[in-house]
Design an enzyme around this catalytic site. Sequence first.
Site, short mmCIF file in Angstrom:
data_model
loop_
_atom_site.label_atom_id
_atom_site.label_comp_id
_atom_site.label_asym_id
_atom_site.label_seq_id
_atom_site.Cartn_x
_atom_site.Cartn_y
_atom_site.Cartn_z
N HIS A 1 -5.79 1.95 -4.31
CA HIS A 1 -4.87 1.39 -3.31
C HIS A 1 -4.46 -0.02 -3.71
O HIS A 1 -5.03 -0.64 -4.61
CB HIS A 1 -5.53 1.38 -1.92
CG HIS A 1 -6.64 0.38 -1.76
ND1 HIS A 1 -6.89 -0.29 -0.58
CD2 HIS A 1 -7.58 -0.07 -2.63
CE1 HIS A 1 -7.93 -1.10 -0.74
NE2 HIS A 1 -8.37 -0.98 -1.96
N HIS B 1 -2.61 1.14 6.87
CA HIS B 1 -2.98 1.05 5.45
C HIS B 1 -3.18 2.45 4.91
O HIS B 1 -3.54 3.38 5.66
CB HIS B 1 -4.26 0.23 5.27
CG HIS B 1 -4.54 -0.09 3.82
ND1 HIS B 1 -3.79 -0.98 3.09
CD2 HIS B 1 -5.48 0.40 2.96
CE1 HIS B 1 -4.26 -1.05 1.86
NE2 HIS B 1 -5.27 -0.22 1.74
N CYS C 1 0.81 -1.22 0.00
CA CYS C 1 0.00 0.00 0.00
C CYS C 1 0.85 1.27 0.00
O CYS C 1 0.63 2.18 -0.81
CB CYS C 1 -0.97 -0.01 1.18
SG CYS C 1 -0.19 0.08 2.82
#
Length: 360
Positions: A334, A322, A274
Amino acid sequence: MGTGKRVLVTAALAVVCATTALAVPGAALAAPAPPPAAPSAAATPPAAPDRDLEAVRKQLEKLYRAAAVATEEYNAADEKAREQSAQLDELTVRIDAGRERLAALRDRAGAAARAQYRTGGMPDEAKLILNGDPDDFLDGTGRVIQGERATKGLLGDLARAQEDLETYQADASGHLTRLESNRRAKATARKKVEKRIAAAEELESRLEKEEKVRLARLERLAAERAQNAWLGSGALKETGGAATERGEKAVEYATAQIGKPYRWGAAGPASYDCSGLTSQAWLAAGRAIPRTSQEQWRRLERVEVADMRPGDLIVYFNDASHIGMYIGDGRMVHSPRPGRTVTIAGAGSMPILGVVRPDA
């Protein structure tokens, strides 16, 4: 339930319990009841109820979340190790140069000492008598004084060069100690990531093809519910700021990676985790930002969700484990988790910690 697929999901839930220790603390499920006797060969097992798959989905989410946390730990240790290795290389160059300078200064000091020994052992009165010429004597005396000053300056340079070399060596020793510490932290984090991903993959492997399809549907439904709740909260009522030129370039880079696989610790070009995706997207836009999601959250300027614009980074979960990039219209791009690819999702499909702006 007394069916084959019920047995299958029950076995999957047993794996959930066995792997709970690898997940987020306190995430254990209750132990499932013992499986019933196997059905006869003629029986047609009905599909396992979604409530059982929902338990599997939640446990997978916890395992992959734990893997994400460990991945960012690995990324942080890796980044520090790279920085310290580069600093150590620079110090090594300085130490080598310092040793060469020290050796040259010692040679000069030795030559000056030998010259002084050859001319400096006779008293000034004797030099004047033997020379017979006061002017020559005074010229010689002036040169001697200049030589003495030069010698003092040389000895000062020698002392400073020695101090610099000792400082460089002490710094190098400290950097080496920290480098080894971060290498150990990196290895520990790697093991954590691999264990958690292996546990999640083991859990998924016990599901049949049809159950995996329904599990994916449950994941989509959970994300949609979260997104609809977020939109319903009015979080986007005042958004709509235009992206900067750099923001547009970052969005263009990130969306061009759609379809590429997630791989923990990766920062392109073939795969990404990520924060690898967000850091590389902004690097492509001409702005270097920290490598990990936690550091991006800590060091970049924070903005209100209502003020976010395309290119801003949305940080998720309380531990900032994240991160995704806002692209407008309530969506973000993402790299989700192992087994998934870079994709577009609802910006509110996960719990939002906050928003940061790389080009503030």
